[in-house]
Design an enzyme around this catalytic site. Sequence first.
Site, PDB file in Angstrom:
ATOM      1  N   GLN A 136       0.834  -1.201   0.000  1.00 14.31           N
ATOM      2  CA  GLN A 136       0.000   0.000   0.000  1.00 14.31           C
ATOM      3  C   GLN A 136       0.874   1.259   0.000  1.00 14.31           C
ATOM      4  O   GLN A 136       1.673   1.451   0.914  1.00 14.31           O
ATOM      5  CB  GLN A 136      -0.876  -0.020   1.258  1.00 14.31           C
ATOM      6  CG  GLN A 136      -1.787   1.165   1.420  1.00 14.31           C
ATOM      7  CD  GLN A 136      -2.573   1.084   2.723  1.00 14.31           C
ATOM      8  OE1 GLN A 136      -2.024   0.734   3.766  1.00 14.31           O
ATOM      9  NE2 GLN A 136      -3.854   1.402   2.676  1.00 14.31           N
ATOM     10  N   GLY A 137       0.723   2.095  -0.998  1.00 11.86           N
ATOM     11  CA  GLY A 137       1.486   3.345  -1.048  1.00 11.86           C
ATOM     12  C   GLY A 137       0.605   4.524  -0.695  1.00 11.86           C
ATOM     13  O   GLY A 137       0.126   5.248  -1.576  1.00 11.86           O
ATOM     14  N   TYR A 138       0.353   4.701   0.569  1.00  6.87           N
ATOM     15  CA  TYR A 138      -0.519   5.794   1.026  1.00  6.87           C
ATOM     16  C   TYR A 138       0.291   6.853   1.776  1.00  6.87           C
ATOM     17  O   TYR A 138       0.458   7.969   1.320  1.00  6.87           O
ATOM     18  CB  TYR A 138      -1.607   5.247   1.966  1.00  6.87           C
ATOM     19  CG  TYR A 138      -2.874   4.780   1.283  1.00  6.87           C
ATOM     20  CD1 TYR A 138      -2.848   4.186   0.034  1.00  6.87           C
ATOM     21  CD2 TYR A 138      -4.108   4.915   1.921  1.00  6.87           C
ATOM     22  CE1 TYR A 138      -4.025   3.748  -0.572  1.00  6.87           C
ATOM     23  CE2 TYR A 138      -5.285   4.488   1.324  1.00  6.87           C
ATOM     24  CZ  TYR A 138      -5.242   3.904   0.081  1.00  6.87           C
ATOM     25  OH  TYR A 138      -6.401   3.467  -0.501  1.00  6.87           O
ATOM     26  N   SER A 139       0.768   6.492   2.989  1.00  4.57           N
ATOM     27  CA  SER A 139       1.400   7.478   3.865  1.00  4.57           C
ATOM     28  C   SER A 139       2.674   8.046   3.256  1.00  4.57           C
ATOM     29  O   SER A 139       3.384   7.369   2.494  1.00  4.57           O
ATOM     30  CB  SER A 139       1.763   6.831   5.200  1.00  4.57           C
ATOM     31  OG  SER A 139       0.614   6.444   5.885  1.00  4.57           O
ATOM     32  N   SER A 171       3.966  -1.364   4.231  1.00 11.01           N
ATOM     33  CA  SER A 171       4.045  -2.701   4.843  1.00 11.01           C
ATOM     34  C   SER A 171       4.472  -3.715   3.797  1.00 11.01           C
ATOM     35  O   SER A 171       3.871  -3.794   2.734  1.00 11.01           O
ATOM     36  CB  SER A 171       2.688  -3.125   5.404  1.00 11.01           C
ATOM     37  OG  SER A 171       2.173  -2.136   6.238  1.00 11.01           O
ATOM     38  N   GLU A 253      -9.816  -1.997   5.182  1.00 10.35           N
ATOM     39  CA  GLU A 253      -8.695  -2.163   6.097  1.00 10.35           C
ATOM     40  C   GLU A 253      -9.183  -2.154   7.542  1.00 10.35           C
ATOM     41  O   GLU A 253      -8.825  -3.008   8.340  1.00 10.35           O
ATOM     42  CB  GLU A 253      -7.670  -1.047   5.890  1.00 10.35           C
ATOM     43  CG  GLU A 253      -6.466  -1.181   6.847  1.00 10.35           C
ATOM     44  CD  GLU A 253      -5.402  -0.105   6.630  1.00 10.35           C
ATOM     45  OE1 GLU A 253      -5.717   0.937   6.022  1.00 10.35           O
ATOM     46  OE2 GLU A 253      -4.271  -0.318   7.092  1.00 10.35           O
ATOM     47  N   SER A 384      -5.508   6.628  13.160  1.00 10.65           N
ATOM     48  CA  SER A 384      -5.187   6.572  14.588  1.00 10.65           C
ATOM     49  C   SER A 384      -6.454   6.714  15.427  1.00 10.65           C
ATOM     50  O   SER A 384      -7.501   7.133  14.930  1.00 10.65           O
ATOM     51  CB  SER A 384      -4.222   7.699  14.942  1.00 10.65           C
ATOM     52  OG  SER A 384      -4.888   8.947  14.822  1.00 10.65           O
ATOM     53  N   GLU A 386      -7.153   8.886  17.519  1.00 15.16           N
ATOM     54  CA  GLU A 386      -7.593  10.283  17.528  1.00 15.16           C
ATOM     55  C   GLU A 386      -8.397  10.605  16.271  1.00 15.16           C
ATOM     56  O   GLU A 386      -9.403  11.319  16.327  1.00 15.16           O
ATOM     57  CB  GLU A 386      -6.368  11.205  17.647  1.00 15.16           C
ATOM     58  CG  GLU A 386      -5.690  11.162  19.016  1.00 15.16           C
ATOM     59  CD  GLU A 386      -4.958   9.852  19.308  1.00 15.16           C
ATOM     60  OE1 GLU A 386      -4.578   9.139  18.353  1.00 15.16           O
ATOM     61  OE2 GLU A 386      -4.778   9.525  20.500  1.00 15.16           O
TER      62      GLU A 386
END
Lengths: 403, 361
Positions: A136-139, A171, A253, A384, A386
């Site tokens: 996964q290429g997100y963050s 990951s 996810e 997260s 939050e």
Amino acid sequence: MASLAKAGAPASETDFRREVQQFLSESFPPELKGKGNPVTGVESDLRETEPQRRWREAMGARGWGTPTWPKEYGGGGLSRKQAAILNEELSRAGAYNPIGGMGVMMFGPTLLEYGNEQQKQEHIPPICRGEIRWCQGYSEPNAGSDLANLQTTAEDKGDHYLVNGQKTWTSGGQWADKCFCLVRTDRSDKHKGISFLLMDMRAAGVEVRPIRMISGLSPFCETFFTDVKVPKENLVGREGEGWTIGKRLLQHERTNLSGGGSMARMMGPRLSDLAKKYHEADASGVLTDKVLRDRIADFEIRWGAFLLTARRAAEESKEKGGVSEISSVLKKLGTKLSQERSELTIEIMGLQGLGWEGEGFSDAELAGVRAWLFGKAVTIYGGSTEIQNNIIAKRVLGMLDHQ
Amino acid sequence: MAVLNEEQEMLRDMAREWVTNESAVAKFRAVRASGEPRAYDPAAYATIARMGWAGVIIPEEFGGTDFGWLSAGMILEEMGKTVTASPLLTTTLAAAAIVLGGNPEQKAKWLPQLAGGAMIGTLAIDEGAHHNPHRLETSVSDSSLTGTKAFVHEAHDATLFVVAAADGMYVVDTSTPDAAASVQVATRHLADMRSHAQVTFCGARAEKLAHGGDDLLDQVLDRARILTACEMLGMAQQVFDTTLDYLKQRVQFNQALSSFQALQHRMADLFGDLAMMRSAVEGGLQALDSGMMMPHAAAIAKAEANRVLHTISREGVQLHGGIGMTDEYDIGFYLKRARVLEASWGSTGFLKDRFATLSGY
């Protein structure tokens, strides 16, 4: 009053169960029985043994690793009921589902929904056969919780995109064959400038560096893209539709991260059994440390309530045909409890439970330490706690946007 | 919310409508103002009985509707939302004890009267301020029961007491003047302004509930825990909803309180807790209805109800600020009733101990 009496299973179900049993007796290598899933198959560098390979291929050929996906793309084409039967028979035989990973959990379902015919034909069947590992290429370094701030660009070069930028927390990036990526195709709009692009991890200009974590493991990577050429047909949906598609994928996810079932499997031995091993109990098995006993009961009661909540969310979603309101709290609740459990686990073992490596520690003790540290990630990734709280407050409770 | 069948849905809607229209919190204020120790409105209870709610867990052959525990729990949840004062909960529990432990004659004698509202029932178990059901001094000789029970709920109008004695469970029927004379009811005013009393039995005529087996008391108490948790669930839901509404309306610093992230995250936490509480309570009801009455499920239901209602009732007052401290505002009623119910049929500490014992540690 509606009758709750159970009729005998329809003949078609009995037939199907027989078919599964037949398949298992012919195709499941007995030496793998009860061995558990090397799941990771897809997301680690574990080398497959010969029987593991045979088993993966057998399941893949039938599409039963992705039992409810459409047959035309290599899935099993089974009904939910049949998939449940398949599951029951697998566990009865001590077998596991060898097809897994991000392609199955997240990318596949999203592509089935948003991909065009050609993309589905190309990408879904290898996922069903367990041949291709996706990451996964997100963050990005400056796009974590504020994911839409991502800066990796895909520049339109006529027949291809030219991709430049850096992804992080990829990951399994070091073992992946392909990557589903959020990239910026337009700088003028934060959300509408994002597109969903499929990248080849072996392409020229892709560099992957594993990140060493506090657990000592390196399951995540930094991924650098330098002038990577990506064919136009790898765009999923339209340009600018990436945020919508990307969020849909995150729902898959979260469902997977919080599922009571998968979490329960991660749980390991009962805390009270562990406590009896590392502490004293009286003749009738009652822990003599009353404070510890109370804390274990306190945890187990809340864990029980969480499992009931996961079950209720599933029942309500099924009944209403949508995602239940309480699904939004599952990730937050489940991840918090799993961290509490790890903390309690190492505390019960004392210093013996903090062994890092080498002599003097059992495998379970060493694994417990790594799991405790790795587990700190679960309240951070996948949105997260939050961020979950923001979502609950705004979307579910209808509280106003904060400043 | 659990998935309901058609009949359960109708009953829930009916309860919701009655509670909203006929039993708002103002009714509780009126009961309180009356100063009557019975602390409920007999006319309202007569309506409740007429609607069949007192017989929800009683078999049809004894005048009930046998709709089951989930149905009974939903009604009590709705009543909890407006702190409706009524002896429905205790009457249901007294009936449950007779259904579980009574012989056919006892069932025929008492269940129809409880179902129809002619008799009010209650449990008389504990002998001190703490729930401690396995250390009892109340004794019976020659069908004559002697002992003192503390903080008995709804004792003032009850004429059927299900009493735990050292050697089992008994029914004391005080519907005749003679029998009533052997039982003394001394009011104990608690903060929730409901009916509580010390009840002294002086050689009261008692019939044993001999058909329930050795664990009859535990079985009855598990039902008490789950049903009490239902009332608590309605209270928690109401405090949460009221607080959320208040945060959306109240403006300070030129903005609604609901726009402050510190408050949003507290509400998100409470929302998660409330989801856990609802699952635990409904899980308890479903365990009862499925016939797999897991004592574990009862411990989880009441322990979660205690934990979550405690937090929500505390946070509810705090998040309302000064107005939450006033008697004119309803939220204080929930706080006071919450603590009484938390201490009844098992505090959190008691329930954790029980859960650990049941789980073999």
